[in-house]
Design a protein around this motif. Structure first.
Motif, mmCIF file in Angstrom:
data_model
loop_
_atom_site.group_PDB
_atom_site.id
_atom_site.type_symbol
_atom_site.label_atom_id
_atom_site.label_comp_id
_atom_site.label_asym_id
_atom_site.label_seq_id
_atom_site.Cartn_x
_atom_site.Cartn_y
_atom_site.Cartn_z
ATOM 1 N N GLU A 106 38.217 47.841 26.918
ATOM 2 C CA GLU A 106 38.671 47.806 25.529
ATOM 3 C C GLU A 106 37.790 46.832 24.756
ATOM 4 O OE1 GLU A 106 42.991 47.728 24.477
ATOM 5 O OE2 GLU A 106 42.445 45.832 23.503
ATOM 6 N N ILE A 107 37.201 47.307 23.649
ATOM 7 C CA ILE A 107 36.299 46.502 22.837
ATOM 8 C C ILE A 107 36.901 46.337 21.451
ATOM 9 C CG2 ILE A 107 33.952 46.273 21.945
ATOM 10 C CD1 ILE A 107 33.042 48.202 24.130
ATOM 11 N N THR A 108 37.133 45.082 21.066
ATOM 12 C CA THR A 108 37.684 44.762 19.745
ATOM 13 C C THR A 108 36.553 44.287 18.838
ATOM 14 O OG1 THR A 108 39.782 44.109 20.754
ATOM 15 C CG2 THR A 108 39.363 43.361 18.501
ATOM 16 N N LEU A 109 36.471 44.851 17.629
ATOM 17 C CA LEU A 109 35.375 44.569 16.720
ATOM 18 C C LEU A 109 35.886 44.062 15.378
ATOM 19 C CD1 LEU A 109 34.777 47.628 18.213
ATOM 20 C CD2 LEU A 109 32.509 47.005 17.420
ATOM 21 N N MET A 124 32.956 40.295 18.225
ATOM 22 C CA MET A 124 33.214 41.355 19.184
ATOM 23 C C MET A 124 33.762 40.741 20.472
ATOM 24 S SD MET A 124 30.595 44.256 20.684
ATOM 25 C CE MET A 124 30.159 44.741 19.006
ATOM 26 N N LYS A 125 34.797 41.361 21.002
ATOM 27 C CA LYS A 125 35.412 40.880 22.231
ATOM 28 C C LYS A 125 35.707 42.064 23.131
ATOM 29 C CE LYS A 125 39.535 38.552 24.023
ATOM 30 N NZ LYS A 125 40.856 37.940 23.678
ATOM 31 N N SER A 126 35.351 41.940 24.395
ATOM 32 C CA SER A 126 35.614 43.006 25.354
ATOM 33 C C SER A 126 36.618 42.533 26.397
ATOM 34 C CB SER A 126 34.322 43.452 26.041
ATOM 35 O OG SER A 126 33.787 42.413 26.842
ATOM 36 N N THR A 127 37.477 43.462 26.818
ATOM 37 C CA THR A 127 38.464 43.203 27.855
ATOM 38 C C THR A 127 38.422 44.337 28.863
ATOM 39 O OG1 THR A 127 39.910 42.072 26.277
ATOM 40 C CG2 THR A 127 40.900 42.786 28.351
ATOM 41 N N ILE A 128 38.359 43.992 30.141
ATOM 42 C CA ILE A 128 38.394 44.987 31.213
ATOM 43 C C ILE A 128 39.720 44.802 31.945
ATOM 44 C CG2 ILE A 128 37.305 45.819 33.326
ATOM 45 C CD1 ILE A 128 34.652 44.707 32.210
ATOM 46 N N GLY A 160 40.243 43.399 13.917
ATOM 47 C CA GLY A 160 41.075 43.781 15.051
ATOM 48 C C GLY A 160 40.979 45.234 15.458
ATOM 49 N N SER A 161 40.039 45.988 14.893
ATOM 50 C CA SER A 161 39.864 47.376 15.315
ATOM 51 C C SER A 161 39.384 47.407 16.763
ATOM 52 C CB SER A 161 38.845 48.077 14.415
ATOM 53 O OG SER A 161 39.233 48.030 13.061
ATOM 54 N N PHE A 162 39.937 48.325 17.552
ATOM 55 C CA PHE A 162 39.488 48.392 18.942
ATOM 56 C C PHE A 162 39.339 49.833 19.399
ATOM 57 C CE2 PHE A 162 44.116 48.381 19.449
ATOM 58 C CZ PHE A 162 44.322 49.367 20.411
ATOM 59 N N VAL A 163 38.459 50.014 20.386
ATOM 60 C CA VAL A 163 38.208 51.315 21.001
ATOM 61 C C VAL A 163 38.205 51.113 22.509
ATOM 62 C CG1 VAL A 163 35.710 50.969 20.743
ATOM 63 C CG2 VAL A 163 36.596 53.270 21.122
ATOM 64 N N ALA A 164 38.742 52.084 23.239
ATOM 65 C CA ALA A 164 38.900 51.939 24.684
ATOM 66 C C ALA A 164 38.254 53.102 25.424
ATOM 67 C CB ALA A 164 40.383 51.846 25.049
ATOM 68 N N PHE A 165 37.686 52.778 26.584
ATOM 69 C CA PHE A 165 37.052 53.767 27.456
ATOM 70 C C PHE A 165 37.600 53.589 28.865
ATOM 71 C CE2 PHE A 165 34.170 52.536 24.095
ATOM 72 C CZ PHE A 165 33.740 53.754 23.579
#
Length: 236
Positions: free
Chosen positions: A14-17, A1-5, A77-82
């Motif tokens: 954005e969190i990539t799982l 899991m990787k998060s990017t702000i 590489g699936s990602f979800v963004a808030f």
């Protein structure tokens, strides 16, 4: 899991799982995502593995939602963004039994599945504070990672044992859960709406505190004069 702000005034998380990894968030808060997710909504999510309808009710008391949504990745590489809902900043918090936090209601964005999101503190203050609605903080406990959105610019303080700070409740964004918090009426400072004093939070060290320069109430008051007059439009 990787998060990017990413971003400045209105940042995006954005969190990539990887396959099988999952995160929890409040329903409707997602901004965009890739299609490779299993999405499920339940009252048991956000309970740190304890589950149950009562966990959802406790979360509601803390200003959160009864149902939370779980996003489980099905492909690499699936990602979800808030996206942030107010101008400010997004912070990542590592949660474990030694690191638990209290965050102002409405600031929670998302977390890993073993983080417990519950009511931490609820108190009703005078009519001049948030219209008498009071102050509510959510507690982030368990084990994992959580992301919170804080309004405006952030100033941090490390209070030592025996130190305390008086803080307007709206500016108290986040603090360590082991810190003691109480509310007091401060004489000599006129409440600008009602009464002869101002309610302030007194936070006691040791511990770390994050203060936000903007409050949702002040932002709402600033833009209110520019909003359409609903009463005049309904009468036409």
């Amino acid at each position: 899991m990787k998060s990017t702000i990413a971003g400045t005034t209105m940042p995006v998380l954005e969190i990539t799982l990887e396959p099988g990894e999952r995160i929890i968030a409040e329903g409707g808060d997602v901004s965009w995502l890739t299609p490779e997710f299993d999405i499920e909504t339940s009252t048991g999510f956000g309970s740190g593995g304890k589950g149950g309808f009562m966990s959802g009710l406790k979360r509601m008391v803390g200003g959160g939602q009864l149902f939370l949504t779980q996003y489980t990745a099905k492909a690499p590489g699936s990602f979800v963004a808030f996206a942030a809902q107010l101008p400010g900043t997004i912070r990542e918090l590592v949660i474990d039994p030694a690191d638990q936090f209290m965050v102002q209601s409405g600031s929670y964005m998302a977390s890993t599945s073993d983080v417990e999101v519950s009511v931490g503190l609820q108190t009703k203050l005078g009519a001049g504070i948030f219209g008498g609605a009071g102050v509510v903080f959510q507690k982030l406990a368990g084990n994992g990672t959580a992301w919170v959105q804080l309004a405006g610019e952030i100033t941090e303080y490390e209070l030592q044992p025996g130190q305390s700070m008086l803080i307007h409740p709206g500016h108290l964004a986040l603090y360590r859960a082991e810190m003691s918090l109480e509310f007091a009426s401060i004489k000599g400072v006129k409440n600008k709406i009602f009464g002869d004093s101002l309610f302030l939070a007194r936070l006691h060290g040791p511990g770390h505190v994050w203060l936000q320069s903007m409050t949702p109430a002040k932002l709402a008051a600033a833009i209110e004069p520019y909003l359409p007059d609903k009463s005049s439009s309904s009468s036409n």
